[in-house]
Enzyme design. Structure first.
Site, PDB file in Angstrom:
ATOM      1  CE1 TYR A   2      -5.753  -0.498   3.493  1.00 34.95           C
ATOM      2  CE2 TYR A   2      -7.629   0.764   4.112  1.00 34.95           C
ATOM      3  CZ  TYR A   2      -6.822  -0.517   4.135  1.00 34.95           C
ATOM      4  OH  TYR A   2      -6.877  -1.544   5.188  1.00 34.95           O
ATOM      5  CB  SER A  47     -10.130  -2.386   5.993  1.00 45.04           C
ATOM      6  OG  SER A  47     -10.023  -1.529   6.577  1.00 45.04           O
TER       7      SER A  47
END
Length: 374
Positions: free
Chosen positions: A225, A197
């Site tokens: 995350y 990501s």
């Protein structure tokens, strides 16, 4: 003696977070991708065109929804043998039946199967690897697609005792990648593809506090995350560096872009509403899987990886959402931290430090989780 004392006093203080300039640059990258990803990817076809892939066997984790679902379906329709590695095998079998029905009359039946894999259980990762390796079959592409972003939730831990983002997004895929090295070696040239990501640009990893429990940093789901995604890139860099060139196993991380997937189901209701109001900027899963398909099949990936491997600071290739080679974050280039992340990861997933070398040689390796044997 005096000079040594002065030198020790000047030892660089341990880094406890991103500098403000790194933080600003990171968020600039995130917002740039959000605002311009559709424009930057306008040259890509949708669905992404694939050559015949009858010679490939691919494992795709988390392939019952979102990006993984589209990735598995398109690979299978191109002729690849696809293994859906998922928690819910019932849902996977229902999908396979539907895909076979939709594909009827277009060619040979799809070569696709489902196997159970729960990334919140390292025992499950070992069991999956045991079953697959027992086939003594080649594996050409491992796509670590499954991920979690529990935005807004309190800190949660797996039954193995690890923060959920760190386990699902990094530790479990790392263990899976290492344990499947014998099969990837048999399938050489082969690839390990990590769906990462752009959020890793704002991530930070403390190898001594990967669960974010020391109190030195305040835990938020965003911290969990982004840190897990950065850890994956760092681990991939070291894995890529350690793999002997003659194994011809490529390692790549990628950004799928900002995609509307089932990750959104974990977001607060107010954020889900905002997602629904800005469809132009958000990719569909079919658009989001293009960088995965590109990384798994493009003929130039191994050549690019080989060039990176011979550089001064070997790092794995990072593919952007517009299917172009780019660089990971500045922090991801931190060789010292990356090596410490590698060593800590190996410790947490229960493997000996020389596991990679032994697995490549086909030797037996004992894992603390399950009972692993190649």
């Amino acid at each position: 003696m005096r000079s040594e004392t002065v030198s020790s006093r000047r030892t660089k203080k341990k880094k406890e977070g991103l500098g403000w300039l790194e933080w600003f640059r990171g968020w600039a990258c995130v917002f740039h991708e959000f605002l311009f990803q559709r424009f930057m990817s306008s040259h890509l076809q949708n669905p992404f065109p694939l050559p015949p892939l009858n010679h490939l066997t691919c494992i795709v984790t988390g392939s019952t929804s979102g990006i993984g679902r589209e990735t598995a379906r398109q690979l299978a329709e191109a002729g690849a043998h696809v293994v859906m590695a998922v928690r819910n095998t019932k849902a996977a079998h229902e999908l396979i039946q539907q895909w076979q029905k939709d594909w009827s009359g277009k060619g040979l039946p799809l070569n696709i199967e489902a196997m159970e894999l729960d990334l919140l259980s390292l025992d499950s990762v070992v069991r999956f690897s045991n079953v697959w390796n027992a086939r003594s079959a080649p594996l050409h592409v491992l796509i670590n697609n499954a991920g979690i972003f529990a935005m807004g939730e309190e800190q949660k831990f797996s039954k193995d005792g690890y923060e959920q983002h760190m386990q699902v997004n990094h530790l479990a895929p790392a263990l899976l990648s290492l344990l499947l090295l014998p099969s990837l070696n048999r399938g050489s040239p082969s690839r390990i593809i990590n769906v990462n990501s752009v959020m890793h640009y704002v991530g930070f990893v403390d190898p001594d506090d990967m669960n974010v429990v020391s109190g030195r940093r305040k835990y938020t789901s965003l911290v969990g995350y982004s840190g897990s995604k950065l850890a994956q890139v760092m681990f991939s860099n070291v894995l890529f560096k350690k793999l002997p060139l003659d194994t011809r196993i490529s390692v790549a991380c990628l950004s799928p872009g900002i995609v509307l997937t089932n990750v959104a189901r974990d977001l607060p209701r107010s954020v889900q509403v905002q997602y629904a109001l800005i469809p132009y900027f958000i990719f569909s899963p079919q658009e989001g899987c293009r960088s995965s398909l590109f990384s798994a099949t493009d003929a130039q990936i191994p050549e690019h990886c080989e060039k990176l491997k011979t550089g001064d600071k070997p790092i794995c290739t990072f593919i952007s959402q517009d299917c172009k080679q780019t660089k990971p974050s500045e922090e991801a280039h931190n060789v010292e931290t990356a090596n410490r992340v590698w060593e800590k990861t190996i410790e947490l997933i229960g493997l000996p430090l020389d596991a990679l070398e032994r697995l490549i040689e086909g030797e037996e390796v004992q894992c603390r989780y399950g009972t692993y044997q190649e």
